[in-house]
Write an enzyme that holds these catalytic residues in place. Sequence first.
Site, PDB file in Angstrom:
ATOM      1  N   GLY A  41       0.832  -1.200   0.000  1.00 36.35           N
ATOM      2  CA  GLY A  41       0.000   0.000   0.000  1.00 36.35           C
ATOM      3  C   GLY A  41       0.862   1.244   0.000  1.00 36.35           C
ATOM      4  O   GLY A  41       1.008   1.917   1.029  1.00 36.35           O
ATOM      5  N   SER A  68       1.337   3.449  -3.412  1.00 36.40           N
ATOM      6  CA  SER A  68       0.797   4.432  -4.364  1.00 36.40           C
ATOM      7  C   SER A  68      -0.596   4.884  -3.972  1.00 36.40           C
ATOM      8  O   SER A  68      -1.384   4.125  -3.402  1.00 36.40           O
ATOM      9  CB  SER A  68       0.731   3.824  -5.768  1.00 36.40           C
ATOM     10  OG  SER A  68       2.012   3.610  -6.277  1.00 36.40           O
ATOM     11  N   SER A  75      -1.550  -4.776  -6.030  1.00 40.10           N
ATOM     12  CA  SER A  75      -1.629  -6.149  -6.529  1.00 40.10           C
ATOM     13  C   SER A  75      -1.935  -7.110  -5.389  1.00 40.10           C
ATOM     14  O   SER A  75      -1.440  -6.927  -4.275  1.00 40.10           O
ATOM     15  CB  SER A  75      -0.317  -6.556  -7.192  1.00 40.10           C
ATOM     16  OG  SER A  75      -0.072  -5.729  -8.303  1.00 40.10           O
ATOM     17  N   GLU A  87      12.965  -4.370  -3.354  1.00 43.18           N
ATOM     18  CA  GLU A  87      12.130  -4.575  -4.539  1.00 43.18           C
ATOM     19  C   GLU A  87      12.923  -4.338  -5.822  1.00 43.18           C
ATOM     20  O   GLU A  87      12.709  -5.003  -6.827  1.00 43.18           O
ATOM     21  CB  GLU A  87      10.912  -3.625  -4.476  1.00 43.18           C
ATOM     22  CG  GLU A  87       9.860  -3.927  -5.522  1.00 43.18           C
ATOM     23  CD  GLU A  87       8.617  -3.040  -5.403  1.00 43.18           C
ATOM     24  OE1 GLU A  87       8.648  -2.074  -4.622  1.00 43.18           O
ATOM     25  OE2 GLU A  87       7.635  -3.322  -6.091  1.00 43.18           O
TER      26      GLU A  87
END
Lengths: 390, 320
Positions: free
Chosen positions: A129, A131, A168, A251
Amino acid sequence: MRILQAAEDELFRQEVRSWLEANVPSDKRPHETGDAQRDYDIAWRRRQFDGGWGHIAWPVAYGGKGLPLARQLIWFEECARAGAPETTGNSFFVALQHAGPTLIAHGTDAQKAFHLPRILSGESIWCQGFSEPGAGSDLAAISTRGTLQLGQLDGDHLVVTGQKIWTSYALYASYQELLIRTDASSQRHHGLTFVICDMSSPGIEVRPIRNIAGGRDFCEVFYDEVKIPLSAVVGGLGAGWNVAMSLLSFERGAASFPVAIETASRVEQLVAYFRESQLDAECSALASELASVRADAAALKAMVYLLIARDAGPAEGSIVRLHLAELTKRISALALDMLGAHGLDRNVLGGWPRRYLDDFKTTIAAGTSQIQRNIIGERLLGLPKGAQAR
Amino acid sequence: MIDLSLSDEQRQIADGAQNLLQEHAPLARLRDGAADADLHTALAAWGWFGTGLKVADGGLGLGPAEDTLLYLAAGRFLLPPSVLATSLAARISSGERRTALLSGNRKAAAAVRGNGDAAFCLDRASAADLLVFGGERIWLAPADRFVGEPVAGFDETIFTETGKLEPDASWPQGPVDHALLLVAAMLAGIAAASSELAAEYAKHRQQFGQAIGAFQAIKHLCAELAVRAYAAEAQVKIAAAYASDDPASAPFQIRAAIVNALAAARFNAATAIQIHGGIGFTAECAVHHYVKRTHVLGALVGGIGHQQAALLALPSPVSP
C-alpha cells in the site's frame, strides 16, 4: 572473478534438483487471475514449506534454511531448470521479495516471529500500500492519514483513513505493507509511518481494477477509520520513509535475482521455438533481435552477480532493475512477432501474447523506468537534480 | 558458485594496469598524434603480453580472467590493435618467436580478411608478424606476406592498408574465442569510458542557467549509458571467469559478451558525442576516438551480424 566448484555446493544442487524433480507441479499455473490461480500459488508454497524448502536464506528461526546467498541463487537456477512456477507475478511475490526482507531488517521480534513463518508456509499473502491516486512516481506526496489514539480500552492504535491504488493481490492478501502520514502537519517524506495492515480489519474496502491483460489482481483499497494497533508499526512512528526506501531497495535489488534467472530461461524457450519453427528462413530481423536479447539476458544474470560482488549502495540495484524491466518488454514483444498469427490466441505457447500485455507493467511498477533513470543519474552518476524534483 | 568480485591479486593487476596506462598511454596522446613508439617496450617490461601464459611458456602463469582485466583497461585507454595482436600472437606462437614477442622486441600487427581475398592491415609498419582475424580462427603470418597499399584509415590513429593475404596452412593458428573475449573486454572498456566522459561533461556544462545533466533529456541518456556499460562489464567478467575455470561453458558466455559489448560500445560512444553537442563533433574532444575504435574492433571480429548468428547457433547454456 571465478567460478568456484565447491563439492558442498554441488551436493546442495543435487539435493535441490532431486527434490524439484519429484515435487514441481505437473499441471500449469492457470492463466486467468482468480481463486484457482491463488490456490495454485498457495499449494506450491505449502509444498515447498512442507518439504523443508520454505526459504533458502531466511533465518532458521523463521522457517528458512539460513544459508548464504550463493545457495539461494542455486535454488533459483534449479527452479528455472525444472520449470517450477515462476516468482514473477506469483501471489507471494510481495511477501517473499519485499515484505519479508523489510521485516527481517526493521521488524520487532514479535512481528518477525508472527509473520515470517506464515509467509513461508503459504498462510499469508501480502500486498503493498504505497501508491495513491495523487502519489504515484511522487511517492512522498501520500496523504492517507493515520491518527494516533492512545489510552483506548482496546489498546493504543492508529486510525487510518484514505485510499491506496495499484495494489496487486489486495483481494487475496491477509496483510499489507502500508505507508501513511501520521503527522498531519508534516510535509513530503517527513511524518510518514510504515505499518502492517491486517486486510480483514473493519473499514477496508477492496475494489479490483481490470488491467490491460484482463487480470483483476490489482486493486483500489479504501480505508474508512481503520484501526491499526501500534504494535503493527515497523521502524517507529515517523520513520516510515526510511523503512519504505529500504523496502524499495529490496524490490529493486534482490527481487531481481530470481526474475533475472527466470528471464534468461524464458529466452531459451524462444530460441527453441525459433529453431523448431525455422523462422530464420523467414526473417533475419527476428534472428538479430533474438540473438540480441539472448546476449542481454545472459548479461542480466551477470549483472546480478556483479551487483552481489560489488555490494554497493541501493542505487546500483536500479541499474539491474532498469535493464530487467526494459529487456522484459523487448522479449515478450519479440515473442509476439515470432508467433505471427498464432499470437491471436493469448494463451498460446505458455501465454506469450498475454505476457506481452502484462509486461507493460514492468517499466511502471516498482518505480517507472523514468524514475529509475533519475535515481541512476542523480545518486550514482552525481548529476544535479532538476528544478521539478524537490 | 559464481563470484565476480576481484581477488587481491586480480585487484592488484587491474590497478597496476590502470596506473601503467595512465603513465604510458594517456588519452591526450591521441590528440597530439599517436606516440605509441615506447608503449610496447613499457608493456612488455610490465609483463603485459604474457599475463595469461604459463610460466613454462615465458608468461606470468595467470589466466583469461586476468588477461580480461588488462583489456578492460586497454579499451579505456584505446591501446592500439597491435597490442592486442601481440598478446594473441604470443599465445599461438612458440620458441624464439614467442620469446621475442613477450620481451617487446618483436611486434605483431592486426589484420583481418574481408570479402573475397581482400585483407586489411592495421599499423603494420614496425611489425614482424601479422595476427590475422579470419572468422572462427586466428592465424599468425609473417608481416611481409601481406602486399597492399595505404587507405584513408577509418580510425586516423591507425595506419591502415588494404591488399591481399592468402592463408597458409603452415601458419600457427588457434580458435578465435580468446581473441573475442579480449575484444569484448576492450569494447566494454570503451562503453564505460564513454559513459563516464558523458556524465562528467553533463555535470559541468552549463546551459539555461544550470548543468545540462539536470535536464532529464540528458540525465536519462546518461543513465542509459551507465546501464549498458554495467551490462557489458558484467557479461565480460562472467565470460572471463568461465574461460578461466569452466572452459566448457565459456563459448556461450564469450559470444554473449561480444554481442553485448559491440552494441554497448557503439551506442555509448555515439550517444556520448550527442551529449557533448558541438564540442563532441570536434577532434578536440576524445569521444570520437571511441566511436572509431569501436568500428575497428567490430570489423576484426566480423561485425555484429556475424557474432549474433554465431551466438544464436550455440546450444542453451547448461546449469553447472
